[in-house]
Design an enzyme around this catalytic site. Structure first.
Site, PDB file in Angstrom:
ATOM      1  N   CYS A 141       0.843  -1.199   0.000  1.00 23.90           N
ATOM      2  CA  CYS A 141       0.000   0.000   0.000  1.00 23.90           C
ATOM      3  C   CYS A 141       0.878   1.249   0.000  1.00 23.90           C
ATOM      4  O   CYS A 141       1.624   1.477  -0.942  1.00 23.90           O
ATOM      5  CB  CYS A 141      -0.982  -0.030   1.169  1.00 23.90           C
ATOM      6  SG  CYS A 141      -2.350   1.154   0.977  1.00 23.90           S
ATOM      7  N   GLU A 197      -2.452  -8.971   3.049  1.00 26.63           N
ATOM      8  CA  GLU A 197      -2.862  -9.516   4.347  1.00 26.63           C
ATOM      9  C   GLU A 197      -4.362  -9.413   4.579  1.00 26.63           C
ATOM     10  O   GLU A 197      -4.894 -10.002   5.529  1.00 26.63           O
ATOM     11  CB  GLU A 197      -2.091  -8.813   5.476  1.00 26.63           C
ATOM     12  CG  GLU A 197      -2.559  -7.429   5.836  1.00 26.63           C
ATOM     13  CD  GLU A 197      -2.084  -6.328   4.894  1.00 26.63           C
ATOM     14  OE1 GLU A 197      -2.349  -5.146   5.200  1.00 26.63           O
ATOM     15  OE2 GLU A 197      -1.469  -6.636   3.855  1.00 26.63           O
ATOM     16  N   HIS A 247      -3.755  -4.721  -0.264  1.00 26.92           N
ATOM     17  CA  HIS A 247      -3.311  -5.321   0.990  1.00 26.92           C
ATOM     18  C   HIS A 247      -3.363  -6.842   0.892  1.00 26.92           C
ATOM     19  O   HIS A 247      -4.430  -7.431   1.033  1.00 26.92           O
ATOM     20  CB  HIS A 247      -4.200  -4.858   2.144  1.00 26.92           C
ATOM     21  CG  HIS A 247      -3.981  -3.438   2.555  1.00 26.92           C
ATOM     22  ND1 HIS A 247      -3.029  -3.084   3.486  1.00 26.92           N
ATOM     23  CD2 HIS A 247      -4.575  -2.297   2.157  1.00 26.92           C
ATOM     24  CE1 HIS A 247      -3.054  -1.767   3.657  1.00 26.92           C
ATOM     25  NE2 HIS A 247      -3.975  -1.264   2.851  1.00 26.92           N
TER      26      HIS A 247
END
EC number: 4.3.2.10
Length: 206
Positions: free
Chosen positions: A79, A188, A186
């Site tokens: 990001c 994750e 992202h």
């Protein structure tokens, strides 16, 4: 050991949790010794480009990161962390970045008529520009999760691995030049697709 670089502007715990889930040894740190002894680095980030670079330079992390990258150590920016890899950003005013990749960070274009809102928050599918070992197991068209208002322009096309489309905006979603990699989305927070990307990143150091 993967070091998740802590400069006070990242969603560090969610990245750490994802790496823990995958069984990848990692540590959150801004300590120079930890960074230099690591086998790979992740630069996360949430917030404003100028503030992030101010903090990174104040902690002398810019010099350390550049030196470790020069040793061919894998680096993944996530990001805002991806945006910081480029030459400069224009969030309010021009601010130099880490300069590890060619390109500038500029604001995305909104389009109220077609319901294209900024910030861009949500799931978008990936379109591939070229093959890459980090993504060769992920089927084109899979969705990943974005949260951002700025994106990179004037980059080297050879560095673009995959992108997403949001209105008139062609969002470089994944970039890579040798050992320097970036994900605008992202991983994750992108389910099994994102976990697979982080797993492949971890395999680079085995």
């Amino acid at each position: 050991m993967i070091v998740i670089i802590d400069y006070g502007m990242g969603n560090l715990s969610s990245v750490k949790n994802a790496l823990d889930f995958l069984g990848l040894e990692s540590k959150i740190s801004s300590d120079e010794e930890d960074i230099r002894n690591s086998k790979a680095l992740i630069l996360p980030g949430v917030g404003a480009f100028p503030d992030a670079m101010d903090t990174i330079e104040r902690l002398s992390l810019d010099k350390i990161i550049r030196e470790e990258v020069a040793k061919n150590k894998p680096l993944l920016g996530i990001c805002l962390g991806m945006q910081l890899l480029f030459e400069n950003g224009f969030e309010g005013f021009e601010r130099k970045g880490l300069g590890l990749l060619k390109g500038s960070i500029v604001k995305m274009k909104a389009d109220k008529k077609n319901n294209i809102k900024i910030p861009h928050i949500g799931w978008n599918n990936l379109i591939y520009n070229k093959n890459d070992e980090l993504f060769n197991s992920i089927e084109e068209g899979k969705f990943v999760y974005y949260v951002h208002s700025y994106f990179v322009q004037n980059y080297n096309d050879d560095d673009l691995v995959a992108y997403s489309e949001y209105g008139e905006n062609k969002i470089p979603g994944v970039v890579r030049c040798k050992n320097v990699m970036g994900a605008q989305f992202h991983p994750e927070k992108s389910g099994t697709v994102g976990l697979d990307i982080l797993k492949k990143f971890g395999e680079l150091i085995k």
